[in-house]
Design a protein around this motif. Structure first.
Motif, mmCIF file in Angstrom:
data_model
loop_
_atom_site.group_PDB
_atom_site.id
_atom_site.type_symbol
_atom_site.label_atom_id
_atom_site.label_comp_id
_atom_site.label_asym_id
_atom_site.label_seq_id
_atom_site.Cartn_x
_atom_site.Cartn_y
_atom_site.Cartn_z
ATOM 1 N N THR A 149 -6.443 1.602 8.692
ATOM 2 C CA THR A 149 -7.614 1.544 7.782
ATOM 3 C C THR A 149 -6.862 1.270 6.141
ATOM 4 O O THR A 149 -7.080 0.869 5.868
ATOM 5 N N GLU A 150 -5.533 1.738 5.735
ATOM 6 C CA GLU A 150 -4.796 0.976 4.965
ATOM 7 C C GLU A 150 -4.462 -0.072 5.143
ATOM 8 O O GLU A 150 -5.228 -0.999 3.512
ATOM 9 N N ALA A 151 -3.983 -0.476 6.095
ATOM 10 C CA ALA A 151 -3.988 -2.222 6.350
ATOM 11 C C ALA A 151 -5.032 -3.277 6.265
ATOM 12 O O ALA A 151 -5.726 -4.084 4.812
ATOM 13 N N ILE A 152 -6.726 -2.553 6.771
ATOM 14 C CA ILE A 152 -7.678 -3.014 6.651
ATOM 15 C C ILE A 152 -8.119 -2.657 5.137
ATOM 16 O O ILE A 152 -9.208 -4.454 4.600
ATOM 17 N N GLU A 153 -8.590 -1.798 3.688
ATOM 18 C CA GLU A 153 -8.628 -2.147 2.799
ATOM 19 C C GLU A 153 -7.844 -2.696 2.230
ATOM 20 O O GLU A 153 -8.326 -3.780 1.348
ATOM 21 N N VAL A 205 3.945 -4.784 8.079
ATOM 22 C CA VAL A 205 5.041 -3.152 8.384
ATOM 23 C C VAL A 205 5.243 -2.164 7.974
ATOM 24 O O VAL A 205 4.882 -2.149 6.004
ATOM 25 N N LEU A 206 5.553 -1.147 8.215
ATOM 26 C CA LEU A 206 5.552 0.134 8.397
ATOM 27 C C LEU A 206 7.003 0.456 7.561
ATOM 28 O O LEU A 206 7.839 0.846 7.907
ATOM 29 N N ASN A 207 6.586 1.326 6.347
ATOM 30 C CA ASN A 207 7.873 1.383 5.590
ATOM 31 C C ASN A 207 7.889 2.770 5.183
ATOM 32 O O ASN A 207 7.230 3.656 4.527
ATOM 33 N N ASP A 208 9.205 3.566 5.856
ATOM 34 C CA ASP A 208 9.370 4.326 6.159
ATOM 35 C C ASP A 208 10.387 5.164 5.089
ATOM 36 O O ASP A 208 11.790 4.740 4.965
ATOM 37 N N THR A 231 1.130 -1.205 -0.169
ATOM 38 C CA THR A 231 -0.455 0.104 0.016
ATOM 39 C C THR A 231 1.085 1.173 0.029
ATOM 40 O O THR A 231 2.038 1.062 -0.429
ATOM 41 N N LYS A 232 0.223 2.518 -0.072
ATOM 42 C CA LYS A 232 0.724 3.839 0.382
ATOM 43 C C LYS A 232 1.776 3.515 1.235
ATOM 44 O O LYS A 232 3.467 3.839 0.311
ATOM 45 N N ASN A 233 1.383 3.172 2.436
ATOM 46 C CA ASN A 233 3.088 2.906 3.361
ATOM 47 C C ASN A 233 3.381 1.542 3.957
ATOM 48 O O ASN A 233 4.304 1.949 4.488
ATOM 49 N N LEU A 234 2.872 0.476 3.746
ATOM 50 C CA LEU A 234 2.799 -0.916 4.448
ATOM 51 C C LEU A 234 3.606 -1.549 3.361
ATOM 52 O O LEU A 234 2.732 -1.854 1.970
#
Length: 185
Positions: free
Chosen positions: A119-123, A75-78, A8-11
């Motif tokens: 929300t990002e993960a669930i979507e 996992v959050l990607n910085d 996703t955008k961040n994960l």
């Protein structure tokens, strides 16, 4: 078995495999290595404990090919520092039922809550589920006092339907037809 991943955008969401489930319980260093992410000292998130980890391990021991229908790691990607941090988990309570229903659950470490990651993960997980034609609806159950959990579901276009499967639990649903109507965009 190849790892199933969603981006996703961040994960990056990584479906648990038998190997990952085993080392989450027994070897935090190897767990971190397999996810290629820092595992915070606050791991696991709320409502996830040794019993939960053992449950997912048992399910993957019974049917390792069902990876994706059980636990996923968030996992959050910085992008600035290129750091990767495990911030939560979620997933499904097994393959779709005879009527095409799957139940989703999720939890994010407290220090990463209220930032939109849940929300990002669930979507992403809901989209993955609906990529399987046999899935007709995704349900979620939560406690009435978990307002943040309810907000995640509402932002993800789930509809509150009332009493859950047990006393004191509430239920939300999202149907394939609701997704197709464009209401979930």
């Amino acid at each position: 078995m190849t790892k199933i991943k969603l981006t996703t955008k961040n994960l990056e969401l990584i479906a648990s495999t038998l190997e990952i489930a085993q080392v989450e319980i027994s070897d935090k260093s190897k767990f971190s290595e397999l996810l290629n992410a820092l595992v915070p000292s606050t791991w696991p998130p709320e409502f996830n404990d040794d019993e939960t980890m053992s449950f997912f391990l048992h399910k993957l021991q019974e049917a390792p090919e069902q990876s994706g229908w059980w636990c996923w790691y968030f996992v959050l990607n910085d992008v600035v520092t290129d750091a990767r941090t495990l911030i939560g988990n979620g997933g499904f309570k097994g393959k779709p039922t005879f009527d095409g229903t799957v139940e989703i659950g999720y939890s994010v470490l407290q220090e990463f809550q209220n930032l939109g990651y849940g929300t990002e993960a669930i979507e992403a997980l809901v989209s993955w589920a609906f990529d399987h034609p046999e899935v007709r609806q995704v349900i979620a159950e939560t406690l009435p006092e978990l307002k943040a959990s309810q907000r995640v579901l509402e932002k993800s276009q789930f509809t509150y339907v009332g009493q859950g499967s047990e006393e004191g639990i509430i239920r939300y649903e999202l149907s394939r037809s609701h997704m197709k109507s464009g209401a979930a965009n």
